[in-house]
Design a protein around this motif. Sequence first.
Motif, short mmCIF file in Angstrom:
data_model
loop_
_atom_site.label_atom_id
_atom_site.label_comp_id
_atom_site.label_asym_id
_atom_site.label_seq_id
_atom_site.Cartn_x
_atom_site.Cartn_y
_atom_site.Cartn_z
N TRP A 69 -22.25 -39.81 -46.62
CA TRP A 69 -23.75 -39.81 -46.91
C TRP A 69 -24.38 -38.93 -46.02
CZ3 TRP A 69 -28.72 -40.12 -45.73
CH2 TRP A 69 -29.55 -40.52 -46.69
N VAL A 70 -24.38 -38.91 -44.65
CA VAL A 70 -25.30 -38.02 -43.98
C VAL A 70 -24.86 -36.46 -44.13
CG1 VAL A 70 -25.60 -37.42 -41.39
CG2 VAL A 70 -25.63 -39.80 -42.00
N ALA A 71 -23.48 -36.40 -44.30
CA ALA A 71 -23.17 -35.01 -44.61
C ALA A 71 -23.68 -34.39 -46.02
CB ALA A 71 -21.56 -35.00 -44.57
N ASP A 72 -23.53 -35.39 -46.85
CA ASP A 72 -23.95 -34.98 -48.26
C ASP A 72 -25.54 -34.86 -48.37
OD1 ASP A 72 -21.47 -34.95 -48.97
OD2 ASP A 72 -21.49 -37.07 -50.21
N HIS A 73 -26.27 -35.70 -47.75
CA HIS A 73 -27.67 -35.62 -47.94
C HIS A 73 -28.41 -34.76 -46.91
CE1 HIS A 73 -26.65 -38.88 -50.57
NE2 HIS A 73 -27.82 -38.60 -51.12
N TRP A 74 -27.95 -34.59 -45.54
CA TRP A 74 -28.53 -33.99 -44.37
C TRP A 74 -27.79 -32.77 -44.01
CZ3 TRP A 74 -29.75 -39.43 -41.70
CH2 TRP A 74 -30.65 -39.92 -42.23
N GLY A 75 -26.55 -32.78 -44.32
CA GLY A 75 -25.91 -31.63 -43.94
C GLY A 75 -25.40 -31.78 -42.36
N ILE A 76 -25.34 -32.91 -41.83
CA ILE A 76 -25.22 -33.17 -40.53
C ILE A 76 -23.85 -34.12 -40.31
CG2 ILE A 76 -25.97 -34.47 -38.48
CD1 ILE A 76 -28.85 -34.28 -39.60
N THR A 77 -23.18 -33.72 -39.17
CA THR A 77 -21.97 -34.57 -38.99
C THR A 77 -22.28 -35.62 -37.75
OG1 THR A 77 -20.32 -32.56 -39.44
CG2 THR A 77 -19.60 -34.61 -38.16
N PRO A 78 -22.19 -36.94 -37.91
CA PRO A 78 -22.58 -37.66 -36.92
C PRO A 78 -21.65 -37.73 -35.77
CG PRO A 78 -22.29 -38.78 -39.04
CD PRO A 78 -22.00 -37.53 -39.26
N ARG A 79 -22.14 -37.70 -34.66
CA ARG A 79 -21.18 -37.72 -33.32
C ARG A 79 -21.25 -38.89 -32.85
NH1 ARG A 79 -23.97 -35.76 -27.54
NH2 ARG A 79 -22.09 -36.23 -26.31
N TRP A 80 -20.05 -39.63 -32.60
CA TRP A 80 -19.83 -40.83 -32.42
C TRP A 80 -19.39 -41.13 -30.94
CZ3 TRP A 80 -21.17 -44.17 -35.91
CH2 TRP A 80 -21.11 -43.68 -37.22
N ILE A 81 -19.96 -41.90 -30.13
CA ILE A 81 -19.81 -41.84 -28.56
C ILE A 81 -18.74 -42.88 -28.16
CG2 ILE A 81 -21.18 -42.39 -26.30
CD1 ILE A 81 -22.16 -40.08 -28.22
N ASP A 82 -17.88 -42.45 -27.32
CA ASP A 82 -16.77 -43.04 -26.83
C ASP A 82 -17.24 -43.73 -25.33
OD1 ASP A 82 -15.15 -43.26 -29.16
OD2 ASP A 82 -14.51 -41.10 -28.56
N THR A 83 -16.27 -44.54 -24.96
CA THR A 83 -16.60 -44.95 -23.57
C THR A 83 -16.17 -43.90 -22.44
OG1 THR A 83 -16.50 -47.20 -24.40
CG2 THR A 83 -16.44 -47.21 -21.96
#
Length: 248
Positions: A69-83
């Motif tokens: 959804w974020v890629a399709d609507h905002w053109g953004i790739t979410p950044r997922w945080i690891d420990t």
Amino acid sequence: MSELLIDVGNSRTKWILAEGGHVRGAARAVGHDNPTGLFEEWGGLRSLPQRVRGVRVGGGEAVAAIERWVADHWGITPRWIDTPALGGGIRLAYDDPAQLGADRWLAMVGARAANYLPACIVDCGSAITLDGVDSQGRHQGGMILPGLAAQQAGLASVAPSLPTAELATKTPFLTTNTRDALASGHLHGTAMALQGLIRRCVAESAERLTPLLTGGDATLLARYLDMDVRLRPDLVLEGLAAVDVPTG
């Protein structure tokens, strides 16, 4: 920079807007069974975020749907945080930091950013976690126990004939019917267990720890505690906002 921060848990997704390392307002939460509702809320934002960051400890399908959804609507790739072993001013005690959920680490970062250290941090979600952190950001270790929903699901699996308890904000200690007796056991039992664990955590520390409650069930359980605690329901997201900002 404006950003959307996401906490994908085992049963729901929490989100909040942030700017300059600080969250704005209170977080919203939507169950994984209602992705349409989540995306309708995001679609109604007045201004689009410039960045999307998140932490994920569950909800594999929810994560994939969010990414699409974020890629399709905002053109953004979410950044997922690891420990990390060391980050956000926190040094973890785990031999293998990857075994500690990123949400627990971010709660510690959030406590540091809000000037609550040293602290005993209790995150009341699907699982309840407890972590001790000293004034220098050194993690002292922690524990995990089942949360309220997990207790209900576990009991239902071994005793399916029992009714489903409604967990209310004013459940008496001793009750006169099975449904309320179950609610009392879950709420008063969990609260009394947490009181003992927090007091043990405080007693074993060389510093005076601040008891700090966060997570979806924090406000509910705090009503049944016979001790002073600080409520910070969105501490994980506060930590996520702060972790990208230099902390010294």
